[in-house]
Structures are given as C-alpha cells and as structure tokens.
Design a protein around this motif. Structure first.
Motif, mmCIF file in Angstrom:
data_model
loop_
_atom_site.group_PDB
_atom_site.id
_atom_site.type_symbol
_atom_site.label_atom_id
_atom_site.label_comp_id
_atom_site.label_asym_id
_atom_site.label_seq_id
_atom_site.Cartn_x
_atom_site.Cartn_y
_atom_site.Cartn_z
ATOM 1 N N VAL A 194 0.347 4.013 -5.166
ATOM 2 C CA VAL A 194 0.848 2.712 -5.581
ATOM 3 C C VAL A 194 0.024 1.623 -4.907
ATOM 4 O O VAL A 194 -0.140 1.626 -3.684
ATOM 5 N N LEU A 195 -0.484 0.689 -5.713
ATOM 6 C CA LEU A 195 -1.244 -0.453 -5.197
ATOM 7 C C LEU A 195 -0.292 -1.604 -4.912
ATOM 8 O O LEU A 195 0.599 -1.899 -5.713
ATOM 9 N N GLU A 196 -0.501 -2.249 -3.753
ATOM 10 C CA GLU A 196 0.360 -3.368 -3.388
ATOM 11 C C GLU A 196 -0.412 -4.335 -2.497
ATOM 12 O O GLU A 196 -1.179 -3.912 -1.626
ATOM 13 N N TRP A 197 -0.201 -5.643 -2.714
ATOM 14 C CA TRP A 197 -0.782 -6.668 -1.847
ATOM 15 C C TRP A 197 0.088 -6.754 -0.600
ATOM 16 O O TRP A 197 1.285 -7.045 -0.680
ATOM 17 N N ILE A 198 -0.516 -6.482 0.559
ATOM 18 C CA ILE A 198 0.221 -6.475 1.828
ATOM 19 C C ILE A 198 -0.292 -7.621 2.705
ATOM 20 O O ILE A 198 -1.485 -7.664 3.033
#
Length: 156
Positions: free
Chosen positions: A103-107
């Motif tokens: 899963v890609l996520e902006w952190i």
C-alpha cells in the motif's frame, strides 16, 4: 552468488515521503515494513534506468527530476551484498496507482520513525532529512538485527 544492485527512491510532497507498506508479496524480506519505492536492476540497466522503471511500475508516477543521495551497502547473514542506489525526488507527474507489492501512502516526515522500519533505514532517512548531499552507508545485519553501521568509512 552475485551481489545485487538495487535502487530506492523517496518521493517528496508537502513535507511527506511516499512510502510503500510491503504487505502483499509472499516470502518478502520486507514484509510489514515501510520502505521507499524501487527494486532490482534488470539486464544492462543503469541506476537511473532502474530508478525510473521501478518508480513508474510501483506508483504510476514519472520522475521529472531526481537526486542521487547515497550508496547503501547491505550485508545480511551469508547472502550476497546488496548495493542500493538511494534517490530522492520532488518533481514528478502522473497519478498514483495501486501497487501489487503493498500500500502506497504519503507519510509526514515527523511520523516516519513511528512506522515499522528497518533499523538501518532509520539511519539513512535521518541523513536524507538532514539534507546531506551524498553519503556511503554500510549496514551489517545478522538474522534481521542491525549489528553495525558504517557511515563514510567510520563506524556509528
């Protein structure tokens, strides 16, 4: 066995990095870890060829500009050494797609260290946020535990 050549990229937007939570692949050494995007060189690829291909394949994004930030040497048990070419990028185009590796996520930068990361990744992520222009980091692991980190020839 031959050494491995890989790339890893941290794409930046709004004081956040695009991170990949590796939860989808079977027998994944990075299972449940959060990492940047990248992968192994294919036949006759340059580091930049690999970087651009892997980022596009995993994210759907096309990098417009990037910075080569460091070379990270991983030593893990008796496996062949891995030489990872580490990049950052703030300029890209395209739309994020679903990744088949996780899963890609902006952190946000200030939340990254609360994620499940490799101990060595915490070291180079810290170097990236300090805006160190280029570094060489050697990380020695035994059974998944970081034993030694050597930055620019000096043990940390």
């Amino acid at each position: 066995m031959k050494s491995q050549l890989t790339t890893l990229c941290y794409i930046e937007k709004d004081f956040s990095y695009l991170m990949l939570h590796r939860i989808k692949k079977e027998n994944d050494i990075n299972h449940n870890k959060w990492i940047g995007v990248g992968g192994h060189f294919e036949h006759q690829e340059s580091p930049e060829d690999c970087l651009l291909r892997e980022v596009y394949e995993e994210t759907g994004l096309t990098l417009l500009n990037w910075n080569f930030r460091g070379l990270v040497t991983f030593i893990n048990d008796d496996d062949p050494a891995e030489y990872m070419h580490l990049y950052t990028s703030k300029e890209f185009q395209g739309n994020l797609k679903t990744c088949d590796e996780g899963v890609l996520e902006w952190i946000p930068f200030d939340k990254i260290n609360s994620l499940e990361l490799w101990e060595g990744d915490k070291i180079f992520l810290n170097l990236l946020t300090q805006n160190i222009s280029f570094f060489s980091l050697k990380l020695i692991y035994k059974s998944g535990k970081l034993l030694k980190a050597i930055l620019n020839g000096k043990e940390l």
